[in-house]
Design an enzyme around this catalytic site. Sequence first.
Site, PDB file in Angstrom:
ATOM      1  N   HIS A  19      51.904   4.164  -1.385  1.00 56.18           N
ATOM      2  CA  HIS A  19      50.920   4.760  -0.488  1.00 56.18           C
ATOM      3  C   HIS A  19      49.521   4.194  -0.735  1.00 56.18           C
ATOM      4  O   HIS A  19      49.233   3.618  -1.792  1.00 56.18           O
ATOM      5  CB  HIS A  19      50.888   6.282  -0.668  1.00 56.18           C
ATOM      6  CG  HIS A  19      50.522   6.700  -2.066  1.00 56.18           C
ATOM      7  ND1 HIS A  19      49.222   6.691  -2.532  1.00 56.18           N
ATOM      8  CD2 HIS A  19      51.290   7.122  -3.095  1.00 56.18           C
ATOM      9  CE1 HIS A  19      49.203   7.098  -3.783  1.00 56.18           C
ATOM     10  NE2 HIS A  19      50.453   7.353  -4.156  1.00 56.18           N
ATOM     11  N   GLY A  20      48.625   4.388   0.234  1.00 53.85           N
ATOM     12  CA  GLY A  20      47.232   3.983   0.070  1.00 53.85           C
ATOM     13  C   GLY A  20      46.520   4.794  -1.007  1.00 53.85           C
ATOM     14  O   GLY A  20      47.003   5.845  -1.447  1.00 53.85           O
ATOM     15  N   ARG A  21      45.402   4.306  -1.434  1.00 59.54           N
ATOM     16  CA  ARG A  21      44.637   4.938  -2.520  1.00 59.54           C
ATOM     17  C   ARG A  21      44.141   6.327  -2.116  1.00 59.54           C
ATOM     18  O   ARG A  21      43.616   6.519  -1.019  1.00 59.54           O
ATOM     19  CB  ARG A  21      43.450   4.054  -2.888  1.00 59.54           C
ATOM     20  CG  ARG A  21      42.768   4.417  -4.198  1.00 59.54           C
ATOM     21  CD  ARG A  21      41.664   3.419  -4.488  1.00 59.54           C
ATOM     22  NE  ARG A  21      41.123   3.577  -5.811  1.00 59.54           N
ATOM     23  CZ  ARG A  21      39.821   3.499  -6.089  1.00 59.54           C
ATOM     24  NH1 ARG A  21      38.949   3.268  -5.129  1.00 59.54           N
ATOM     25  NH2 ARG A  21      39.387   3.618  -7.327  1.00 59.54           N
ATOM     26  N   THR A  22      44.311   7.289  -3.007  1.00 64.11           N
ATOM     27  CA  THR A  22      43.893   8.670  -2.757  1.00 64.11           C
ATOM     28  C   THR A  22      42.675   9.018  -3.612  1.00 64.11           C
ATOM     29  O   THR A  22      42.233   8.239  -4.459  1.00 64.11           O
ATOM     30  CB  THR A  22      45.024   9.650  -3.113  1.00 64.11           C
ATOM     31  OG1 THR A  22      45.214   9.627  -4.549  1.00 64.11           O
ATOM     32  CG2 THR A  22      46.329   9.284  -2.422  1.00 64.11           C
TER      33      THR A  22
ATOM     34  N   GLU B 119      56.961  11.438  -6.054  1.00 64.79           N
ATOM     35  CA  GLU B 119      56.565  10.957  -7.377  1.00 64.79           C
ATOM     36  C   GLU B 119      57.213  11.833  -8.449  1.00 64.79           C
ATOM     37  O   GLU B 119      57.679  12.955  -8.173  1.00 64.79           O
ATOM     38  CB  GLU B 119      55.035  11.001  -7.493  1.00 64.79           C
ATOM     39  CG  GLU B 119      54.459  10.443  -8.798  1.00 64.79           C
ATOM     40  CD  GLU B 119      54.829   8.995  -9.033  1.00 64.79           C
ATOM     41  OE1 GLU B 119      56.031   8.740  -9.284  1.00 64.79           O
ATOM     42  OE2 GLU B 119      53.937   8.130  -9.001  1.00 64.79           O
TER      43      GLU B 119
ATOM     44  N   ARG C 253      50.185  11.899   1.291  1.00 62.96           N
ATOM     45  CA  ARG C 253      49.660  10.546   1.103  1.00 62.96           C
ATOM     46  C   ARG C 253      50.683   9.485   1.504  1.00 62.96           C
ATOM     47  O   ARG C 253      50.319   8.423   2.012  1.00 62.96           O
ATOM     48  CB  ARG C 253      49.189  10.347  -0.344  1.00 62.96           C
ATOM     49  CG  ARG C 253      50.250  10.522  -1.445  1.00 62.96           C
ATOM     50  CD  ARG C 253      49.570  10.649  -2.798  1.00 62.96           C
ATOM     51  NE  ARG C 253      50.465  10.676  -3.954  1.00 62.96           N
ATOM     52  CZ  ARG C 253      51.004  11.785  -4.454  1.00 62.96           C
ATOM     53  NH1 ARG C 253      50.780  12.963  -3.860  1.00 62.96           N
ATOM     54  NH2 ARG C 253      51.760  11.728  -5.544  1.00 62.96           N
TER      55      ARG C 253
END
Length: 219
Positions: A11-14, A88, A60
């Site tokens: 996923h993209g950065r959170t 996760e 996310r």
Amino acid sequence: MAKYQIYLVRHGRTWFNRYNKMQGWSDTPLAPDGIEVAKQAANALKDVDFAAAFSSDARRAIDTCKLIVDQNINHDKITPQKMMEFREEFYGYYEGMNSPEAWFMVGQPHGADTFSEIIDKYGLDATKDFMKEADPFHDAENAEEYWTRVNRGFEKMDEVAKDGDKILLVSHGTTIRSITDRYNDGDFDVTVSPRNSSLTMMTRDNGVNKVTSYNQMLN
């Protein structure tokens, strides 16, 4: 059973990624730069003939998956599906904690100060077992619990995949690293985390996984 390719994207950065906090089953939205890097991945993958798209059920991952599918040549043919099996790892008591502090607490009883040091000395599955052991509530997933869940996800994927399919799967850093470690078909350094919106390629052939590339940036 079939032989098919899985495009495994982180996923993209959170916001928790930005602040270097433990983010397992806890969830924070994509940060602005996380949206941008996910869009870069979407552009890089837009011409891949995906037959299906899956993500974990964390926001996310769902949001990253949608950004990729919306740009894909098959966007009008595929509907992203969420699968809790590809969440996760669950960090239990340590969810939301400063990551270096958490891994110091988990590793210290075993003579290791960092996540990478635990991996070097004991292997990646030991990080899960040590975390459950250190968790005062023992809610964190150990390796057996974690792999039972993830393998159930692959078995569900087998039910829809056909020979030659290309399938998008958006998941998480430690999960991608764990899959790579277990099914490594190359010389990949799993002490290095896959970057946000990076691509890891794997083949699943009649139930047998092989990771063929790891942590490629898409831009």
